[in-house]
Scaffold this motif. Structure first.
Motif, PDB file in Angstrom:
ATOM      1  N   SER A  33       0.867  -1.163   0.000  1.00  0.00           N
ATOM      2  CA  SER A  33       0.000   0.000   0.000  1.00  0.00           C
ATOM      3  C   SER A  33       0.912   1.224   0.000  1.00  0.00           C
ATOM      4  O   SER A  33       2.033   1.184   0.534  1.00  0.00           O
ATOM      5  N   GLY A  35       1.573   5.640   0.065  1.00  0.00           N
ATOM      6  CA  GLY A  35       1.114   6.899   0.627  1.00  0.00           C
ATOM      7  C   GLY A  35       1.916   8.068   0.101  1.00  0.00           C
ATOM      8  O   GLY A  35       3.038   7.898  -0.382  1.00  0.00           O
ATOM      9  N   TRP A  36       1.297   9.233   0.170  1.00  0.00           N
ATOM     10  CA  TRP A  36       2.000  10.494  -0.089  1.00  0.00           C
ATOM     11  C   TRP A  36       2.007  11.304   1.200  1.00  0.00           C
ATOM     12  O   TRP A  36       0.986  11.382   1.894  1.00  0.00           O
ATOM     13  N   PHE A  47       0.748  13.533   6.711  1.00  0.00           N
ATOM     14  CA  PHE A  47       0.084  12.625   5.782  1.00  0.00           C
ATOM     15  C   PHE A  47      -0.744  13.412   4.781  1.00  0.00           C
ATOM     16  O   PHE A  47      -1.406  14.393   5.128  1.00  0.00           O
ATOM     17  N   THR A  50      -3.424   8.152   0.881  1.00  0.00           N
ATOM     18  CA  THR A  50      -2.980   6.764   0.838  1.00  0.00           C
ATOM     19  C   THR A  50      -3.879   5.967  -0.100  1.00  0.00           C
ATOM     20  O   THR A  50      -5.041   6.337  -0.326  1.00  0.00           O
ATOM     21  N   ASN A  52      -4.669   1.689  -1.220  1.00  0.00           N
ATOM     22  CA  ASN A  52      -4.354   0.307  -0.872  1.00  0.00           C
ATOM     23  C   ASN A  52      -3.786  -0.435  -2.081  1.00  0.00           C
ATOM     24  O   ASN A  52      -3.609   0.132  -3.161  1.00  0.00           O
ATOM     25  N   CYS A  96       6.765  10.032  -1.413  1.00  0.00           N
ATOM     26  CA  CYS A  96       5.938   8.833  -1.453  1.00  0.00           C
ATOM     27  C   CYS A  96       6.555   7.789  -0.534  1.00  0.00           C
ATOM     28  O   CYS A  96       7.754   7.831  -0.236  1.00  0.00           O
ATOM     29  N   ARG A  99       4.327   0.566   2.319  1.00  0.00           N
ATOM     30  CA  ARG A  99       4.283  -0.346   3.458  1.00  0.00           C
ATOM     31  C   ARG A  99       3.645  -1.648   3.003  1.00  0.00           C
ATOM     32  O   ARG A  99       2.766  -1.661   2.149  1.00  0.00           O
ATOM     33  N   TYR A 106       5.067   3.055   7.556  1.00  0.00           N
ATOM     34  CA  TYR A 106       5.647   3.081   6.224  1.00  0.00           C
ATOM     35  C   TYR A 106       7.155   2.845   6.349  1.00  0.00           C
ATOM     36  O   TYR A 106       7.857   3.612   6.989  1.00  0.00           O
TER      37      TYR A 106
END
Length: 119
Positions: A33, A35-36, A47, A50, A52, A96, A99, A106
């Motif tokens: 998954s 995230g930014w 955060f 995100t 998935n 970015c 995880r 992350y």
């Protein structure tokens, strides 16, 4: 392990748009998954969004909802952040991250790309 490289940052006027990309290499991209996050000068990293593994579950911080869109292309090993209606307060270094376990920390991070929004 996965390596992440961001691109697409730059200088844009308020109200403009940018699309950030994060290219992944190493282990199977679809296993993670993504995230930014962003960090403005003098502030803690926060955060942003995100997504998935399948790309079907998304989440955003309130300040970007309706303006930013996170997406991924598992065939291209890339995650994107489309940023519209940019504001000066969006100015930050954008990172970015990946995880393997949803909800876990992350573990993998890119080097970041600078986004500057002028008023």
């Amino acid at each position: 392990q996965v390596q992440l490289v961001e691109s697409g940052g730059g200088l844009v006027q308020a109200g403009g748009s940018l699309r950030l990309s994060c290219a992944a290499s190493g282990r199977t991209f679809s296993s993670y998954s993504m995230g930014w996050f962003r960090q403005a000068p003098g502030k803690e990293r926060e955060f942003v969004a995100t997504i998935n593994r399948s790309g079907l579950k998304l989440d955003y911080t309130n300040s970007v909802k309706g303006r930013f869109t996170i997406s991924r292309d598992n065939a291209k090993n890339t995650v994107y952040l489309q940023m519209n209606s940019l504001k000066p307060e969006d100015t930050a270094v954008y990172y970015c991250a990946a995880r393997e376990i949803p909800g876990d920390t992350y573990a993998y991070w890119g080097q970041g790309t600078q986004v500057t929004v002028s008023s």
